[in-house]
Design a protein around this motif. Structure first.
Motif, PDB file in Angstrom:
ATOM      1  N   ARG A 131       0.845  -1.205   0.000  1.00  0.00           N
ATOM      2  CA  ARG A 131       0.000   0.000   0.000  1.00  0.00           C
ATOM      3  C   ARG A 131       0.871   1.243   0.000  1.00  0.00           C
ATOM      4  N   ASP A 132       1.727   1.305  -1.009  1.00  0.00           N
ATOM      5  CA  ASP A 132       2.576   2.474  -1.184  1.00  0.00           C
ATOM      6  C   ASP A 132       2.548   2.830  -2.657  1.00  0.00           C
ATOM      7  N   ALA A 133       2.846   4.084  -2.944  1.00  0.00           N
ATOM      8  CA  ALA A 133       2.783   4.546  -4.334  1.00  0.00           C
ATOM      9  C   ALA A 133       3.670   3.683  -5.226  1.00  0.00           C
ATOM     10  N   ASN A 134       4.867   3.344  -4.731  1.00  0.00           N
ATOM     11  CA  ASN A 134       5.813   2.600  -5.573  1.00  0.00           C
ATOM     12  C   ASN A 134       5.476   1.124  -5.722  1.00  0.00           C
ATOM     13  N   MET A 135       4.404   0.663  -5.061  1.00  0.00           N
ATOM     14  CA  MET A 135       4.006  -0.749  -5.142  1.00  0.00           C
ATOM     15  C   MET A 135       2.606  -0.906  -5.749  1.00  0.00           C
ATOM     16  N   THR A 136       2.060   0.173  -6.327  1.00  0.00           N
ATOM     17  CA  THR A 136       0.689   0.152  -6.839  1.00  0.00           C
ATOM     18  C   THR A 136       0.659   0.373  -8.342  1.00  0.00           C
ATOM     19  N   PRO A 137      -0.084  -0.425  -9.130  1.00  0.00           N
ATOM     20  CA  PRO A 137      -0.728  -1.681  -8.734  1.00  0.00           C
ATOM     21  C   PRO A 137       0.329  -2.757  -8.490  1.00  0.00           C
ATOM     22  N   LEU A 138      -0.094  -3.835  -7.855  1.00  0.00           N
ATOM     23  CA  LEU A 138       0.870  -4.866  -7.492  1.00  0.00           C
ATOM     24  C   LEU A 138       1.212  -5.745  -8.693  1.00  0.00           C
ATOM     25  N   ASN A 139       0.183  -6.202  -9.378  1.00  0.00           N
ATOM     26  CA  ASN A 139       0.344  -7.097 -10.543  1.00  0.00           C
ATOM     27  C   ASN A 139       1.112  -8.374 -10.212  1.00  0.00           C
ATOM     28  N   ASP A 140       2.407  -8.303 -10.080  1.00  0.00           N
ATOM     29  CA  ASP A 140       3.220  -9.511  -9.880  1.00  0.00           C
ATOM     30  C   ASP A 140       4.009  -9.343  -8.576  1.00  0.00           C
TER      31      ASP A 140
ATOM     32  N   SER B 156       7.954  -9.780  -8.888  1.00  0.00           N
ATOM     33  CA  SER B 156       8.571  -8.601  -9.504  1.00  0.00           C
ATOM     34  C   SER B 156       8.488  -7.390  -8.578  1.00  0.00           C
ATOM     35  N   ALA B 157       7.354  -7.248  -7.917  1.00  0.00           N
ATOM     36  CA  ALA B 157       7.160  -6.061  -7.075  1.00  0.00           C
ATOM     37  C   ALA B 157       8.218  -5.993  -5.981  1.00  0.00           C
TER      38      ALA B 157
ATOM     39  N   PHE C 222      11.791  -5.599  -7.990  1.00  0.00           N
ATOM     40  CA  PHE C 222      12.033  -4.430  -8.839  1.00  0.00           C
ATOM     41  C   PHE C 222      11.464  -3.116  -8.293  1.00  0.00           C
ATOM     42  N   SER C 223      10.362  -3.183  -7.556  1.00  0.00           N
ATOM     43  CA  SER C 223       9.714  -1.930  -7.129  1.00  0.00           C
ATOM     44  C   SER C 223      10.003  -1.553  -5.685  1.00  0.00           C
TER      45      SER C 223
END
Lengths: 425, 425
Positions: free
Chosen positions: A364-373, A376-377, A380-381
């Protein structure tokens, strides 16, 4: 004492690309159920919006070197840098090491890590810091120089560290031999014997630079891993940091002896050492773990940053993302690290019977939204700012990004004070 | 309205390796004094323990692509990945772009950035989001396909974006031509003419992959930059993203025309494109800036992570840390970015007369202690979690790591909702 982590997206690291929405039930520090759990616990952690991963295993560091973070950052290579660092190290005392170790523990926990394999001096102070922080530590009995020096350390230093460890099963003292360019064959042999006598493991820097390999061939007529094998060093269960320049023969040596390679991408990039071909190692059957190295050659201790680097570097150096998929990288940072340190029966996955070393990562952070995978999240994120909660054997060390087991402000202030004092000595 | 930032460690980026302990006085958004300031202001920010840097300039991104963060992360290369992404993009509507742009603005501000150069569709929605967030945006009028399509976009789309921008001097609409493999020579020529007519700049992807260069030679008998030069495209002031595969002749083309190269290390690593030789470019007299690219090929928008990657990648790829010193990297992320976007008279340094786009980075964190070298600390140790305060033309957008100008929770929720809806369309 029971703890329920509920509503999590669990990545148990027991099966490739597996994730489960569910709960984790912990009894006295041990995971007893994963998935659909219908029991009440003494305490409940709502992990809605969080990924639950095995806590990260930092398989190679020099914890007290946080002192020298960003110090002498203009050196051309490893050898030049060591020539700046060694004179500083000669000045360090117990309190320096203790305060710096506390700061290092804070940094490790804040980035989702509960255990690290260390190699440094005056290590009873690190033991004290690790114990107070409530985490685990594989402490190194450092070996350098010759066999006589090894004997001295076994007789005079190791007992002091072992006394500090006492009967704790959260700490262990391994034989940590610096490198073939700082320790003689006799030193390696004695350290390896000692590791076997003690029933512990051997940790060493191996094939970090081209120069190390070249010099080793010049001096001993053998490459570093060939030399260590010929000496019987790997008869002790071993793990080796860096492993940037292993020949095909050396890869087979590591494989045959079950020696894990610990990848340190930030340090190898920063010190212009080179790029370890981790896909080749993995495909050759070597267990590849991940470590940050010391904060003075990184310059931080974040395993989450190290994962990101490892994935990106493998991809560009092999010119294919199949060189290191996010799941491969997560393995390196969790179960492979546990395996490297001989802890894989206890930690490294989220499954029944394992000790509950778990990191909750906020999505629930800007850099993790949307989660998708989610794989990878994380790789990479995510960054340190997404690390919400860290449990070590079921005990919360970090919650909402805040350290619970130590006063981090004090650790920072004291470390800064010690460092200013060291510069004046 | 006056603001005093006091007790900061200021890195003004006006002189190599210069840092100053002191204050920054801001009057109506303009920096009027730096150093020893003895005046009272309407509001005071105590920056004790913080580094003050010019806010970061993200010189290449596709902001609404936060939607596709970590989506289809298993592709082998840029072309495969684009073939997955393009069908999704065909489905996007105004509200998708608006919400995703809001989320992107949040992520940029949280990582210390106040301005970005964008290339995407339905860009009036991005304009709206940027305006609400209180930051700056160099928006792209995207061009692809042929000259007729360019005419259509100039006639039907650009006016709508320009209307959204109105008389704001915080926003500008540049000509953003996708690439030589998606836009014809006629399209490039028309876009460049339009940029000159409008008095704006031209932004394009250039020499991102070996395949792009090879295909361009096969189709046009020229390498990408040679083709664009021969068409007169660079008669418009230009900046070009990626620039991984420039020949020596192409380097001279960029230098002669004052075309800035925007380095995107994460994206080039992740998509297995390659490693841009940024030292060579810098030494050849090209202005090299830094960008994150879109969040779907990175997979985040953190300039602070991008700086770290740029430094480490240059060092290991050239096998010397002199390939990119921390100060070089900070230049790329600040003043060089401002220069690339034609904003260097307004932002990019902390000095009298410049607009006050300033990022305060906390050094009172475990990963920043001890500080030792502030340049190294920002590039090698810092992460998003250390970004404390961001000012854009003197206005606080972020304080204590919290966004002041927008509801980030709502932006996250709405973006997530839109994305789930897109997947069902």
């Amino acid at each position: 004492m029971t703890t329920l982590i509920e509503n999590a997206l669990i990545i148990p690291m027991t099966e490739r690309d597996l994730s489960i929405r569910g709960s984790i039930f912990i009894e006295d520090g041990i995971i007893s159920e994963v998935g659909d759990v219908h029991r009440k616990a003494d305490e409940t952690i709502d992990a809605d919006g969080m990924i639950a991963l095995p806590a990260f295993v930092n398989a190679h560091t020099h914890l007290p070197m946080v002192l020298m973070r960003n110090y002498k950052d203009t050196c051309e290579n490893l050898q030049d840098w060591l020539s700046e660092i060694f004179p500083i190290e000669d000045k360090l005392d117990d309190e320096d090491i203790y305060q710096a170790s506390r700061l290092g523990c804070a940094e490790l926990i804040e980035s989702g890590c509960t255990v690290f394999a260390d190699m440094y001096f005056l290590a009873w102070n690190t033991v004290k810091a690790v114990r107070e922080a409530g985490m685990r530590g594989i402490i190194g009995q450092t070996f350098m120089n010759d066999e006589a020096d090894a004997e001295f350390r076994i007789r005079e230093i190791a007992p002091r560290i072992l006394e500090a460890i006492g009967d704790s099963d959260m700490l262990r003292l391994d034989a940590a031999v610096h490198a073939v360019y700082t320790a003689t064959p006799g030193c390696y042999v004695r350290a390896s014997e000692w590791a076997r006598e003690m029933g512990v493991m051997l940790n060493t820097h191996l094939a970090e630079t081209q120069k190390e390999a070249d010099d080793c061939i010049r001096t001993y007529g053998k490459r570093p891993a060939e030399l260590l094998e010929s000496l019987g060093v790997f008869d002790a269960p071993s793990y080796a940091a860096h492993c940037v320049f292993l020949s095909d023969d050396e890869i087979q040596i590591l494989r045959r002896h079950g020696v894990s390679a610990v990848h340190n991408p930030a340090s190898n990039m920063k010190l212009a050492s080179g790029i370890a071909p981790i896909r080749k190692y993995r495909e050759s059957g070597i267990n590849v773990a991940l470590g940050t190295d010391g904060a003075s050659s990184n310059n931080n201790l974040s395993m989450i940053k190290e994962m990101n680097l490892a994935a990106l570097l493998a991809t560009v150096s092999e010119m294919t993302p199949s060189a290191a998929r996010p799941y491969d990288i997560l393995e390196m940072a969790t179960i492979n690290g546990a395996r490297a340190l001989g802890l894989d029966k206890r930690i490294g996955t989220i499954e029944k019977g394992k000790e509950a070393d778990i990191t909750l990562i906020s999505t629930r952070d800007a850099n993790m939204t949307p989660l998708n995978d989610p794989f990878s999240a994380v790789v990479f994120s995510a960054d340190r700012g997404n690390i919400d909660t860290v449990l070590c054997r079921g005990r919360r060390l970090l919650e909402g990004g805040k350290l619970l087991t130590m006063d981090r402000e004090e650790a920072m202030r004291k470390t800064e004070e010690r460092w200013q004092d060291i510069l004046r000595r």
